[in-house]
Design a protein around this motif. Structure first.
Motif, PDB file in Angstrom:
ATOM      1  N   ARG A 198     -10.024  -3.826  -4.251  1.00  0.00           N
ATOM      2  CA  ARG A 198     -10.055  -2.365  -4.806  1.00  0.00           C
ATOM      3  C   ARG A 198     -11.073  -1.710  -4.922  1.00  0.00           C
ATOM      4  O   ARG A 198     -11.411  -0.462  -5.128  1.00  0.00           O
ATOM      5  CB  ARG A 198      -9.307  -2.400  -6.296  1.00  0.00           C
ATOM      6  CG  ARG A 198      -7.921  -2.591  -6.403  1.00  0.00           C
ATOM      7  CD  ARG A 198      -7.048  -1.646  -5.423  1.00  0.00           C
ATOM      8  NE  ARG A 198      -7.352  -0.394  -5.260  1.00  0.00           N
ATOM      9  CZ  ARG A 198      -7.266   0.582  -6.355  1.00  0.00           C
ATOM     10  NH1 ARG A 198      -6.262   0.083  -7.537  1.00  0.00           N
ATOM     11  NH2 ARG A 198      -7.405   1.807  -6.377  1.00  0.00           N
ATOM     12  N   TRP A 219       0.292  -0.339  -6.402  1.00  0.00           N
ATOM     13  CA  TRP A 219      -1.095  -0.915  -5.829  1.00  0.00           C
ATOM     14  C   TRP A 219      -0.576  -2.565  -5.576  1.00  0.00           C
ATOM     15  O   TRP A 219      -1.121  -2.979  -4.861  1.00  0.00           O
ATOM     16  CB  TRP A 219      -2.131  -0.745  -6.594  1.00  0.00           C
ATOM     17  CG  TRP A 219      -2.737   0.619  -6.485  1.00  0.00           C
ATOM     18  CD1 TRP A 219      -2.759   1.567  -7.291  1.00  0.00           C
ATOM     19  CD2 TRP A 219      -3.600   1.049  -5.177  1.00  0.00           C
ATOM     20  NE1 TRP A 219      -3.609   2.904  -6.689  1.00  0.00           N
ATOM     21  CE2 TRP A 219      -4.032   2.502  -5.502  1.00  0.00           C
ATOM     22  CE3 TRP A 219      -3.928   0.426  -3.901  1.00  0.00           C
ATOM     23  CZ2 TRP A 219      -4.812   3.225  -4.324  1.00  0.00           C
ATOM     24  CZ3 TRP A 219      -4.626   1.107  -2.915  1.00  0.00           C
ATOM     25  CH2 TRP A 219      -4.989   2.390  -3.352  1.00  0.00           C
ATOM     26  N   TYR A 224       1.629  -3.182  -3.016  1.00  0.00           N
ATOM     27  CA  TYR A 224       0.706  -2.882  -1.476  1.00  0.00           C
ATOM     28  C   TYR A 224      -0.233  -4.048  -1.206  1.00  0.00           C
ATOM     29  O   TYR A 224       0.052  -4.343  -0.143  1.00  0.00           O
ATOM     30  CB  TYR A 224       0.070  -1.392  -1.820  1.00  0.00           C
ATOM     31  CG  TYR A 224      -0.637  -0.812  -0.640  1.00  0.00           C
ATOM     32  CD1 TYR A 224       0.205  -0.727   0.563  1.00  0.00           C
ATOM     33  CD2 TYR A 224      -1.875  -0.768  -0.551  1.00  0.00           C
ATOM     34  CE1 TYR A 224      -0.510   0.121   1.876  1.00  0.00           C
ATOM     35  CE2 TYR A 224      -2.480   0.081   0.705  1.00  0.00           C
ATOM     36  CZ  TYR A 224      -1.809   0.294   1.670  1.00  0.00           C
ATOM     37  OH  TYR A 224      -2.164   0.757   2.766  1.00  0.00           O
ATOM     38  N   ASP A 232      -6.498   1.279 -13.032  1.00  0.00           N
ATOM     39  CA  ASP A 232      -5.027   1.060 -11.960  1.00  0.00           C
ATOM     40  C   ASP A 232      -5.320  -0.465 -11.682  1.00  0.00           C
ATOM     41  O   ASP A 232      -6.538  -0.857 -11.870  1.00  0.00           O
ATOM     42  CB  ASP A 232      -5.271   2.002 -10.873  1.00  0.00           C
ATOM     43  CG  ASP A 232      -4.556   3.119 -10.979  1.00  0.00           C
ATOM     44  OD1 ASP A 232      -3.696   3.401 -12.151  1.00  0.00           O
ATOM     45  OD2 ASP A 232      -4.664   4.175 -10.139  1.00  0.00           O
TER      46      ASP A 232
END
Length: 628
Positions: free
Chosen positions: A367, A397, A400, A487
């Motif tokens: 990330r 996320w 993903y 996140d």
């Protein structure tokens, strides 16, 4: 010191765990699929596989996908283009020394015909019911699939061409990719607890042999050649113009800058965007020389990919010239705030593209390098408030990164000094407002975002973000307000733990979130952190890693200021390092006919997880240490 690119693994099928939110779609198990399969003569495994590629069997309480698709079968309605906030506030080029004015969107393009009306006709149902009734939605999908059957019979593999046509893809490669994914799910099997709380299961059929030759008879065209993409993804080349549209002004050109990456500028980031308009209008915009640019666009309904700017060139998309110089920008058809969702076909093809790019340019799959547009910092204090917040809190996320073959780590040990948030997307449903009307609660939806409070209490104010609110007032629950939000996959140093709450260092503050139940998965592991050097009360943070002034001598490029943002890193606080040694340079490209110069510096920076957005600190200001 840069992390190695993660090994590229096979696509993972993820089992979700959710609580039924209570809506008109409530139903259980496979019963509706079995009933519809019998009624319309469609093999149940094929019907389940098609639904998985559209919605992962979720119903989304009747809200549309980014492509205007409804329900488990992703039946698409006519989609009007509704311009959103994309590129209307920030300068997408992100170089204050060469600001770019953008007037906003062109006139909306017309909507495209969908499949919902045809499914309603085939089942003799009101289209409104197919949007909101799970059983009728599945019946509609089965009827539509049956109408496309051609010579398909009882053999599962004979439905390959029908599945490809169901995708709506208008080129052979994208249609094949969709059908191949459906048959991968059929072959491997899957089970999942959906957003209505029921368990849906597709038993594995490892011996299925799809009749891929049947698709040849359809004569679908091949996409326009020239795109830089993995084999069999079905990318097409739709070029963005590089042209001077005012011969009297060499600075009036668009809509990107030519370069020689990665030879002159390393490619270190991949930035995930959403389009805030339809796929069709997005292509119109990127072909306008007076507008802006990005490298790729991905269509929602079938995951089709178009490339617009060569990866060697610098597109204007992220609002930060330093990041643009080192990034590839990928737009995904959709809206950050509206009650819509991303299709599995889009997620999968996006992940395939990112895996390909990460492998080609050695971009770490984490990330710190796979950024949302909302993670990109402002360049100077004056640009922070105008930066964008897409793809928003409803981008999954965690799923993903599963598809990337690089699953995000779990929270870490109970007494670890570092946390990596990774809440369950389906059950984590923070309250946001403003999706459709300011101040009005958004519908309850899954998210990988967590909100941060000033104290370990749910009714405590949210922490402040002085870049967004200079008066220091608390952040809000507005869906566009990222001031108190973290996140999945971001990493933060722990400041304190107390009674089911965890505090982290965030934007110079101790910020609390309720600690979710731990999830099984890869351990978080140790992390490098930075702290201000002894004797410093605080150190400045930056939105770009620009060279020192002396580096510009003799280059012909005007020196750029190294201006701190309005944030600071106080003594005694620790922040996790995302990249210990990012490039330090400035790309001077401001006129049509050149010069194009890369200025490299001797100063060193570290990229850190400062808040929702990353930031940079000078290595000379901080000490590095390892925290477990």
């Amino acid at each position: 010191m840069r992390p190695a690119t993660a090994a590229l693994a096979a696509t993972l099928l993820v089992t979700g765990l959710v609580t039924a939110p209570g809506n008109a779609f409530a139903a259980s198990g496979n019963a509706d699929y079995a009933e519809a399969a019998r009624e319309f003569g469609v093999p149940e495994p094929v019907l389940l596989g098609v639904a998985y590629l559209g919605s992962r069997w979720d119903s989304h309480a009747g809200s549309p996908s980014r492509a205007g698709g409804y329900g488990p079968m992703h039946l698409t309605d006519a989609v009007p283009a509704e311009p959103g906030e994309h590129h209307d506030a920030e300068d997408p080029r992100g170089d204050p020394s060469r600001p770019l004015g953008v007037d906003g969107h062109a006139d909306p393009a017309a909507g495209r015909p969908g499949t919902l009306a045809r499914a309603a006709e085939l089942t003799d149902q009101d289209p409104a019911r197919l949007r909101t009734d799970r059983r009728e939605n599945i019946r509609g999908g089965a009827a539509l699939l049956a109408s496309l059957r051609g010579d398909a019979g009882e053999d599962l593999g004979s439905w390959y061409a029908a599945v490809a046509r169901y995708s709506g893809a208008d080129d052979d490669a994208t249609a094949r990719r969709f059908a191949d994914d459906v048959y991968e799910v059929v072959r491997d099997g899957a089970t999942r607890v959906t957003d209505t709380g029921d368990t849906t299961t597709l038993a594995a059929h490892p011996d299925v042999r799809p009749d891929t030759a049947a698709l040849d008879a359809l004569g679908l065209p091949q996409p326009r050649a020239g795109a830089e993409c993995p084999a069999r993804l079905g990318c097409e080349w739709v070029p963005a113009p590089y042209e001077n549209y005012d011969p009297t002004d060499p600075g009036a050109y668009g809509n990107h800058d030519q370069a020689d990456r990665p030879n002159d500028l390393s490619i270190d980031y991949i930035v995930i965007h959403d389009t805030e308009t339809s796929y069709e209008q997005t292509l119109e915009l990127v072909q306008d020389p007076t507008y802006v640019s990005w490298h790729y666009t991905i269509r929602s309904r079938d995951g089709h990919v178009a490339q617009h700017v060569e990866n060697s060139d610098v597109a204007w998309h992220a609002g930060n010239w330093f990041v643009n110089s080192h990034a590839i920008g990928i737009e995904h058809e959709g809206y950050a705030a509206q009650g819509s969702w991303y299709t599995e076909a889009m997620y999968r093809n996006s992940a395939r593209l990112v895996r390909y790019l990460a492998d080609r340019y050695d971009v770490p799959l984490d990330r710190a390098h796979i950024l949302g547009h909302d993670n990109v910092p402002g360049t100077t204090p004056g640009t922070v408030a105008g930066m964008h917040w897409d793809p928003g809190p409803y981008w999954d996320w965690s799923h993903y990164f599963d598809l990337l073959g690089a699953p995000l780590p779990t929270w870490g040990a109970p007494h670890s000094g570092v946390v990596t948030p990774n809440p369950d997307f389906a059950t984590n449903r923070p309250r946001f407002t403003g999706c459709e009307s300011a101040g009005v609660d958004c519908p309850s939806r899954g998210s990988t975002s967590l909100l941060l409070h000033t104290e370990p209490a749910g009714d405590a104010p949210l922490v402040a973000d002085v870049g967004l609110r200079p008066d220091g007032s608390p952040s809000t629950r507005a869906v566009s307000d990222i001031g108190a939000r973290i996140d999945a996959g971001q990493r933060f140093a722990v400041a304190e733990r107390r009674d089911g709450w965890t505090a982290i260092w965030y934007l110079g503050q101790k910020s609390w979130f309720r600690t979710p139940e731990p999830r099984h998965g890869r351990p978080s592991g140790p992390a490098l952190v930075v702290t201000p050097k002894p004797g410093l009360a605080q150190v400045p943070v930056y939105g770009r890693a620009y060279p020192e002034q002396a580096a510009y001598a003799g280059t012909g490029a005007p020196p750029q200021s190294v201006l701190p943002l309005q944030y600071a890193m106080p003594a005694g606080q620790r922040y996790v390092v995302g990249d210990v040694d990012p490039p330090v340079d400035y790309y001077f490209a401001q006129t049509w006919d050149g010069p194009h110069v890369v200025v490299s510096g001797q100063d060193r920076y570290h990229q850190v997880f400062l808040g929702h957005r990353v930031a940079y600190v000078r290595a000379a200001d901080v000490d590095l240490s390892l925290v477990w």
